[in-house]
Design a protein around this motif. Sequence first.
Motif, mmCIF file in Angstrom:
data_model
loop_
_atom_site.group_PDB
_atom_site.id
_atom_site.type_symbol
_atom_site.label_atom_id
_atom_site.label_comp_id
_atom_site.label_asym_id
_atom_site.label_seq_id
_atom_site.Cartn_x
_atom_site.Cartn_y
_atom_site.Cartn_z
ATOM 1 N N SER A 232 -3.068 -9.930 -9.714
ATOM 2 C CA SER A 232 -4.143 -10.209 -10.524
ATOM 3 C C SER A 232 -4.726 -11.609 -10.622
ATOM 4 O O SER A 232 -5.893 -11.886 -10.511
ATOM 5 C CB SER A 232 -4.037 -9.729 -12.043
ATOM 6 N N ALA B 73 2.235 -7.731 -10.830
ATOM 7 C CA ALA B 73 0.834 -7.672 -10.946
ATOM 8 C C ALA B 73 0.340 -9.100 -11.619
ATOM 9 O O ALA B 73 -0.708 -9.208 -11.692
ATOM 10 C CB ALA B 73 0.774 -6.419 -11.993
ATOM 11 N N VAL C 220 0.765 -1.215 -0.053
ATOM 12 C CA VAL C 220 0.039 0.028 0.008
ATOM 13 C C VAL C 220 0.986 1.508 -0.024
ATOM 14 O O VAL C 220 0.586 2.245 -0.633
ATOM 15 C CB VAL C 220 -1.088 0.022 1.101
ATOM 16 N N LEU C 221 1.908 1.257 0.698
ATOM 17 C CA LEU C 221 2.844 2.445 0.784
ATOM 18 C C LEU C 221 4.181 1.934 0.114
ATOM 19 O O LEU C 221 5.524 1.745 1.055
ATOM 20 C CB LEU C 221 2.889 2.826 1.959
ATOM 21 N N THR D 92 -6.148 -5.349 -5.324
ATOM 22 C CA THR D 92 -7.194 -4.661 -4.790
ATOM 23 C C THR D 92 -8.508 -5.565 -4.345
ATOM 24 O O THR D 92 -8.758 -5.649 -3.128
ATOM 25 C CB THR D 92 -7.692 -3.433 -5.648
ATOM 26 N N LEU D 93 -8.817 -6.489 -5.215
ATOM 27 C CA LEU D 93 -9.816 -7.347 -5.016
ATOM 28 C C LEU D 93 -9.598 -8.295 -3.903
ATOM 29 O O LEU D 93 -10.338 -8.175 -2.926
ATOM 30 C CB LEU D 93 -10.235 -7.927 -6.424
ATOM 31 N N ARG E 21 5.206 3.749 -10.982
ATOM 32 C CA ARG E 21 4.185 3.273 -11.937
ATOM 33 C C ARG E 21 4.027 1.732 -11.701
ATOM 34 O O ARG E 21 2.981 1.042 -11.825
ATOM 35 C CB ARG E 21 4.529 3.515 -13.573
ATOM 36 N N ASN F 289 0.159 -2.910 -7.133
ATOM 37 C CA ASN F 289 -0.746 -2.841 -6.099
ATOM 38 C C ASN F 289 -2.219 -2.985 -6.317
ATOM 39 O O ASN F 289 -2.911 -3.439 -5.528
ATOM 40 C CB ASN F 289 -0.086 -1.693 -5.030
ATOM 41 N N ALA F 290 -2.348 -2.096 -7.365
ATOM 42 C CA ALA F 290 -3.832 -2.099 -7.919
ATOM 43 C C ALA F 290 -4.312 -3.585 -8.219
ATOM 44 O O ALA F 290 -5.737 -3.887 -7.970
ATOM 45 C CB ALA F 290 -3.979 -1.320 -9.282
ATOM 46 N N SER F 291 -3.407 -4.282 -8.686
ATOM 47 C CA SER F 291 -3.802 -5.901 -8.960
ATOM 48 C C SER F 291 -4.193 -6.504 -7.812
ATOM 49 O O SER F 291 -4.917 -7.568 -7.999
ATOM 50 C CB SER F 291 -2.813 -6.274 -9.788
ATOM 51 N N ASN G 88 -7.346 -8.052 -1.766
ATOM 52 C CA ASN G 88 -7.005 -7.345 -0.568
ATOM 53 C C ASN G 88 -8.521 -6.898 0.164
ATOM 54 O O ASN G 88 -8.733 -7.075 1.407
ATOM 55 C CB ASN G 88 -6.517 -6.149 -0.743
ATOM 56 N N PHE H 281 4.844 -0.121 -9.127
ATOM 57 C CA PHE H 281 4.369 -0.620 -7.933
ATOM 58 C C PHE H 281 2.703 -0.213 -7.952
ATOM 59 O O PHE H 281 1.984 -0.761 -7.433
ATOM 60 C CB PHE H 281 5.082 0.301 -6.646
ATOM 61 N N ALA H 282 2.491 1.091 -8.498
ATOM 62 C CA ALA H 282 1.092 1.283 -8.729
ATOM 63 C C ALA H 282 0.174 0.367 -9.295
ATOM 64 O O ALA H 282 -0.894 0.015 -8.963
ATOM 65 C CB ALA H 282 0.996 2.837 -9.579
ATOM 66 N N PHE H 283 0.791 -0.128 -10.437
ATOM 67 C CA PHE H 283 0.019 -1.418 -11.051
ATOM 68 C C PHE H 283 0.107 -2.735 -10.329
ATOM 69 O O PHE H 283 -1.082 -3.337 -9.911
ATOM 70 C CB PHE H 283 0.927 -1.618 -12.590
#
Lengths: 412, 412
Positions: free
Chosen positions: B216, B212, B76-77, B99-100, B89, B95-97, B102, B91-93
């Motif tokens: 994902s 990712a 997250v950080l 999300t669900l 970018r 970490n977004a992957s 989490n 880490f952004a991708f």
Amino acid sequence: MPDSKEPQPPRNWPQNHPSGLDDVSRRYRREGDKAADFVVTENFEQFNQIDDVFRRSQWDDSIRTENSEQFYRSHVLPKPRKGDGFTQRDFAFRNASWTLANIFSDRGEEEGRREGFLDPLDPYFPKAEQKIEVEDPTRIAREIKNICKFFGAHIVGITNIDKRWHYQNRYDLKNQGDRPNDLPDGLTNVIVIGHAMDYDLVQTYPSALAGASCGSGYSHEAASVVQISQYIRNLGYEAVSSMNDTALAVPYAIKAGLGEYGRNQLVITPEFGPRVRFSKIFTDLPMALDQPKKFGITEFCNICERCADACPPKAIPRGQPTEFGPNKSSIRGVVKWTADCEKCFGYWARMGSDCAICMRVCPFNKDFSKWYYRLARNLAGTRLRKLILVLDSRLKLNKRVKPSGWWGKQGD
Amino acid sequence: MPDSKEPQPPRNWPQNHPSGLDDVSRRYRREGDKAADFVVTENFEQFNQIDDVFRRSQWDDSIRTENSEQFYRSHVLPKPRKGDGFTQRDFAFRNASWTLANIFSDRGEEEGRREGFLDPLDPYFPKAEQKIEVEDPTRIAREIKNICKFFGAHIVGITNIDKRWHYQNRYDLKNQGDRPNDLPDGLTNVIVIGHAMDYDLVQTYPSALAGASCGSGYSHEAASVVQISQYIRNLGYEAVSSMNDTALAVPYAIKAGLGEYGRNQLVITPEFGPRVRFSKIFTDLPMALDQPKKFGITEFCNICERCADACPPKAIPRGQPTEFGPNKSSIRGVVKWTADCEKCFGYWARMGSDCAICMRVCPFNKDFSKWYYRLARNLAGTRLRKLILVLDSRLKLNKRVKPSGWWGKQGD
């Protein structure tokens, strides 16, 4: 919608017009409306979510009936019946397909919220403190579209925010009244995300089985938008995940170049015809915008009334677009084909599941991975449209598939 | 694993053996072990989740370090750095992957639970009162597999429950100790569900970007299993959604015929090679069971040590399978290739993201939609395996792709 119908702005547009539009949005017409075929008149009013027929089924006794209550209840406690497509297995599958969307929409129910329907989906984690630098808006637009596809989107378009298409107010489930339709300050763009509905299931409309194409659409949408918007927040920009909440998806999808408006109230896309569900991400990430695209749908729908013919409650309009719908569940002051949502939802409630016969019978509901359907689609955008319509009708290409036939294929 | 190594059951197997196995499972060997290439010895003990290296990174100071803490926090950080594949970018991708996955795993954290990792995913709605009738177990097995695929599974197998592969206890996050690994009574079968990891991303291991493909994978798994298990409950049967919690996925995937065990600790599948994540649904729905399938992996791994060569911390074993692993983070009494999880996770923590170089470099990590890779895979299962291995090495087919190259493709 024909350009000749496009009205001119009134000379004395009042500053305190009751439409609730903010300063920027006060004028009812906008640059770009012509390209999008938007015909907005001086009678335009932002739509208020409380008037949506689904919301009315909660507070308006002319819509809320024993059937409508059982329609909602059936999504967890179905009453299967003997008819093909309405057995325990059909409801079991339809309801399972809603699970993911339900998990999100249930999260805030105690506070009167319903994520994805009345309210945006909650962010998982706030935006990063550090913003990435955007040097090339065209490049980042392409990149974001590919990331959307990685997270499950089938088609993606980007356009700017146009508050005319936002609800005047959100609907509050708890007090059954209005609630401010607020968004963070400074948002500029909307990423419009399309998820195709399952072709084989759509062919079984009307049935509870077919509803799995709708439920899984919602579940896919929820999964995609929470991840895409988290990616944008991780880049240091704001992003609000929206499904049916906050704004009308149809004008945004058209503005973002994803398709044209059809008589059946659906956005007809070149890739999947009318078989697409749309969600939106509101953001301040700077990106190159898409332009509306036409491929002959208006002209085709002008000569085709197959959806109107097939609609059991006769909710779909014949003839030319009009400025007003038949009741308060439609937006006012936009010249377009407008269905009778009361009749439409009344049929859903009586049948006990959602209906999309108008989607199934649409001549553009084809599997465009096949070259001959792509050829027919391209010809349907030319003067040969009448020939294509006649051929399509003769060949009975959009006949209902029996739900038991769909199940047969799964077990074979 | 060679059959000659298979041990015989001891004559005086004690009734109160400390393995924690229930009555049915007390004997360490089972019918079907030979078909699955399972070599279980009298030293067998059910694995206890508290000894998993990820759990040990929470309670065992020989594993928990500043690096390991930052590894978790980075989800997250993150602390982006300049290296290709570790920028904001990337880490952004990554970490977004997550999300669900989490969102599910965070739901019960206050009670010490982590759905999908320590505990099964909560059911959305209890099972229906009315059970559907199952007349043909073969037919319903096929049907369930197709429903699994509708909900996102790439490969599916069905086998019976074998408690040897269940954790002795779950791990409780709150008290950092054991908690009973309970399941509802009467469950008989396991549906094993495989989700392929993204090929292009896996080629960029090691990098935060590559993570990712893992995140994902977890998110897809969570989405699929909650919907599949809800479908089964809607049919009136019990279904428990499980990802990494409750039981080891690897033996279940092998038993269910989805692939063979490889030197790199991964199940190698014919469809996606080692690039598959597995989840499980425990159920009492009667279904025809699958049998283990072999396609030459054991023999191939016997002559191939590419994963061992490529592993930066040298965590992967060379030579023959052994009965015990190098430390307590491995199951005891199963003759197999066993990695050094302490070395493996130590490298993850130092690098700041998950590593799967052993997956990338595996000669079976190919895009099998291409006929020539399918041909090579089939030949790798014959006496030509050595030739295939040499060719594969000469052509350098599993070279790392630069993360910046992956991003370049997204924006072009």
